[in-house]
Write a protein that holds these residues in place. Structure first.
Motif, PDB file in Angstrom:
ATOM      1  N   GLN A 154       0.829  -1.206   0.000  1.00  0.00           N
ATOM      2  CA  GLN A 154       0.000   0.000   0.000  1.00  0.00           C
ATOM      3  C   GLN A 154       0.863   1.255   0.000  1.00  0.00           C
ATOM      4  N   ALA A 155       1.938   1.226   0.793  1.00  0.00           N
ATOM      5  CA  ALA A 155       2.818   2.391   0.873  1.00  0.00           C
ATOM      6  C   ALA A 155       3.505   2.666  -0.467  1.00  0.00           C
ATOM      7  N   LEU A 156       3.722   1.589  -1.240  1.00  0.00           N
ATOM      8  CA  LEU A 156       4.357   1.738  -2.550  1.00  0.00           C
ATOM      9  C   LEU A 156       3.350   2.032  -3.659  1.00  0.00           C
ATOM     10  N   GLY A 157       2.066   2.077  -3.287  1.00  0.00           N
ATOM     11  CA  GLY A 157       1.021   2.340  -4.264  1.00  0.00           C
ATOM     12  C   GLY A 157       0.755   1.166  -5.188  1.00  0.00           C
ATOM     13  N   ARG A 158       1.036  -0.041  -4.710  1.00  0.00           N
ATOM     14  CA  ARG A 158       0.833  -1.246  -5.509  1.00  0.00           C
ATOM     15  C   ARG A 158      -0.375  -2.014  -4.983  1.00  0.00           C
ATOM     16  N   PRO A 159      -1.205  -2.552  -5.853  1.00  0.00           N
ATOM     17  CA  PRO A 159      -2.349  -3.349  -5.376  1.00  0.00           C
ATOM     18  C   PRO A 159      -1.883  -4.713  -4.862  1.00  0.00           C
ATOM     19  N   PHE A 160      -2.354  -5.083  -3.698  1.00  0.00           N
ATOM     20  CA  PHE A 160      -2.038  -6.392  -3.129  1.00  0.00           C
ATOM     21  C   PHE A 160      -3.174  -7.329  -3.515  1.00  0.00           C
ATOM     22  N   VAL A 161      -2.951  -8.097  -4.589  1.00  0.00           N
ATOM     23  CA  VAL A 161      -4.055  -8.862  -5.182  1.00  0.00           C
ATOM     24  C   VAL A 161      -4.503 -10.030  -4.308  1.00  0.00           C
ATOM     25  N   LEU A 162      -3.699 -10.383  -3.301  1.00  0.00           N
ATOM     26  CA  LEU A 162      -4.079 -11.487  -2.411  1.00  0.00           C
ATOM     27  C   LEU A 162      -4.740 -10.973  -1.129  1.00  0.00           C
ATOM     28  N   HIS A 163      -5.250  -9.751  -1.185  1.00  0.00           N
ATOM     29  CA  HIS A 163      -5.864  -9.138   0.000  1.00  0.00           C
ATOM     30  C   HIS A 163      -6.954 -10.027   0.608  1.00  0.00           C
ATOM     31  N   ASP A 164      -7.761 -10.677  -0.238  1.00  0.00           N
ATOM     32  CA  ASP A 164      -8.876 -11.485   0.263  1.00  0.00           C
ATOM     33  C   ASP A 164      -8.520 -12.963   0.435  1.00  0.00           C
ATOM     34  N   THR A 165      -7.270 -13.315   0.228  1.00  0.00           N
ATOM     35  CA  THR A 165      -6.846 -14.706   0.379  1.00  0.00           C
ATOM     36  C   THR A 165      -6.591 -15.007   1.851  1.00  0.00           C
ATOM     37  N   PRO A 166      -7.196 -16.039   2.397  1.00  0.00           N
ATOM     38  CA  PRO A 166      -6.975 -16.353   3.813  1.00  0.00           C
ATOM     39  C   PRO A 166      -5.647 -17.080   4.014  1.00  0.00           C
ATOM     40  N   ALA A 167      -5.137 -17.007   5.217  1.00  0.00           N
ATOM     41  CA  ALA A 167      -3.982 -17.833   5.570  1.00  0.00           C
ATOM     42  C   ALA A 167      -4.425 -19.286   5.617  1.00  0.00           C
ATOM     43  N   PRO A 168      -3.544 -20.230   5.291  1.00  0.00           N
ATOM     44  CA  PRO A 168      -3.942 -21.633   5.370  1.00  0.00           C
ATOM     45  C   PRO A 168      -4.191 -22.042   6.820  1.00  0.00           C
ATOM     46  N   THR A 169      -5.100 -22.976   6.993  1.00  0.00           N
ATOM     47  CA  THR A 169      -5.366 -23.488   8.337  1.00  0.00           C
ATOM     48  C   THR A 169      -4.224 -24.409   8.762  1.00  0.00           C
ATOM     49  N   ALA A 170      -4.206 -24.712  10.047  1.00  0.00           N
ATOM     50  CA  ALA A 170      -3.202 -25.651  10.556  1.00  0.00           C
ATOM     51  C   ALA A 170      -3.346 -27.001   9.871  1.00  0.00           C
ATOM     52  N   GLU A 171      -4.575 -27.401   9.596  1.00  0.00           N
ATOM     53  CA  GLU A 171      -4.822 -28.679   8.931  1.00  0.00           C
ATOM     54  C   GLU A 171      -4.294 -28.668   7.498  1.00  0.00           C
ATOM     55  N   GLN A 172      -4.489 -27.572   6.778  1.00  0.00           N
ATOM     56  CA  GLN A 172      -3.977 -27.459   5.419  1.00  0.00           C
ATOM     57  C   GLN A 172      -2.449 -27.488   5.392  1.00  0.00           C
ATOM     58  N   THR A 173      -1.851 -26.804   6.342  1.00  0.00           N
ATOM     59  CA  THR A 173      -0.392 -26.786   6.409  1.00  0.00           C
ATOM     60  C   THR A 173       0.152 -28.168   6.742  1.00  0.00           C
ATOM     61  N   ALA A 174      -0.494 -28.848   7.675  1.00  0.00           N
ATOM     62  CA  ALA A 174      -0.063 -30.199   8.038  1.00  0.00           C
ATOM     63  C   ALA A 174      -0.206 -31.150   6.856  1.00  0.00           C
ATOM     64  N   ALA A 175      -1.281 -31.000   6.094  1.00  0.00           N
ATOM     65  CA  ALA A 175      -1.489 -31.864   4.929  1.00  0.00           C
ATOM     66  C   ALA A 175      -0.391 -31.653   3.895  1.00  0.00           C
ATOM     67  N   ALA A 176       0.026 -30.404   3.689  1.00  0.00           N
ATOM     68  CA  ALA A 176       1.113 -30.125   2.751  1.00  0.00           C
ATOM     69  C   ALA A 176       2.411 -30.748   3.234  1.00  0.00           C
ATOM     70  N   ARG A 177       2.688 -30.621   4.514  1.00  0.00           N
ATOM     71  CA  ARG A 177       3.910 -31.230   5.059  1.00  0.00           C
ATOM     72  C   ARG A 177       3.870 -32.747   4.914  1.00  0.00           C
ATOM     73  N   ASN A 178       2.703 -33.321   5.076  1.00  0.00           N
ATOM     74  CA  ASN A 178       2.575 -34.775   4.936  1.00  0.00           C
ATOM     75  C   ASN A 178       2.921 -35.232   3.528  1.00  0.00           C
ATOM     76  N   ILE A 179       2.570 -34.425   2.530  1.00  0.00           N
ATOM     77  CA  ILE A 179       2.906 -34.792   1.150  1.00  0.00           C
ATOM     78  C   ILE A 179       4.418 -34.820   0.965  1.00  0.00           C
TER      79      ILE A 179
END
Length: 275
Positions: free
Chosen positions: A241-266
């Motif tokens: 925002q300070a650089l005047g750039r759009p942050f296109v992932l503004h509405d993207t949620p952080a992954p849940t603990a379960e999603q992160t654990a599933a990725a690590r399992n892979i």
């Protein structure tokens, strides 16, 4: 992050330890002055390599990652012209503390290989003058700029593989994936230790097939000793925002603990250590 002091001439005398021969006036007179564009430096414990690290953040990056938390490092001209001497003098003050904490020095960015001569000089002096374990944090996109000498002075490469799907990789970074894979194979041929880093972004990089592709490739190399699955966050949004750039992932949620654990399992299903 700690701001750099203006010049080496006003830096305080190192707090501890003898002055290495390379730092004597005679040696300093014969050493060429190597200058780079530096954003900042910091002491870090976490994902910048093992133990407590002296991390130098260089300015300039050819990638424009959608989730970058340091977009203020993208342009080299925004950094501070800094000599390698200034950085080494600063790092020297912490060498005993770093050694006791099982740490070392890491060159990060931005993209360090955009400034290969400066990066190589710092790695060499951190390793041989200060006796520190060295790490290079890179996307691998500019891996062709890493000389064999630079890599010999690098104990560990922190390699960001942002996606396995080429279209997703280009969407995330604005660049092609292939140079990173070529660099990864070169590191494997050299037997250089690598930690792979993968940012998990819901709806962007989290498809199981995408994660499995990165995992299978990393496992095939034989030199990957750790995988850091890094949950997406929006801590850098204010910088965009300070650089005047759009942050296109503004509405993207952080992954849940379960999603992160599933990725690590892979990753672990391929015999890799994932954290």
């Amino acid at each position: 992050m700690t701001p750099l002091l203006p010049t080496a001439s006003v830096l305080p005398t190192p707090a501890c330890g003898p002055v290495p021969a390379a730092a004597t006036p005679a040696a300093a007179a014969t050493r060429r002055e190597v200058v780079g564009s530096v954003h900042s430096w910091d002491l870090s414990t976490g994902v910048d390599g093992p133990g407590t690290r002296f991390v130098t953040f260089l300015s300039g990056c050819p990638l424009t990652c959608l989730y970058c938390h340091n977009p203020d490092t993208w342009r080299m001209r925004d950094g501070k012209r800094t000599t390698a001497d200034e950085i080494v003098v600063e790092a020297r003050k912490y060498t005993r503390f770093i050694a006791a904490a099982g740490g070392g020095a890491t060159i990060s960015g931005g993209e360090p290989l955009l400034q290969p001569v400066f990066t190589g000089e710092l790695l060499h002096r951190f390793k041989h003058e200060l006796g520190l374990h060295t790490a290079l944090d890179t996307s691998g996109f500019l891996g062709v700029r890493a000389t064999d000498a630079l890599l010999r002075d690098t104990d560990l490469v922190l390699l960001d593989i942002k996606s396995w799907d080429p279209a997703t990789y280009r969407k995330v970074t604005g660049r092609p994936l292939q140079p990173t894979l070529v660099f990864a194979r070169r590191l494997a041929d050299l037997g250089k230790e690598v930690h792979v880093r993968f940012v998990l972004v819901p709806g962007l990089t989290d498809a199981p097939a995408n994660i499995d592709g990165v995992a299978a490739f990393a496992a095939s190399l034989g030199n990957v000793t750790r995988v850091d699955v890094l949950p997406f966050h929006k801590l850098g949004e204010a910088k965009w925002q300070a650089l005047g750039r759009p942050f296109v992932l503004h509405d993207t949620p952080a992954p849940t603990a379960e999603q992160t654990a599933a990725a690590r399992n892979i990753f672990e299903s391929h015999g890799l250590r994932a954290v």
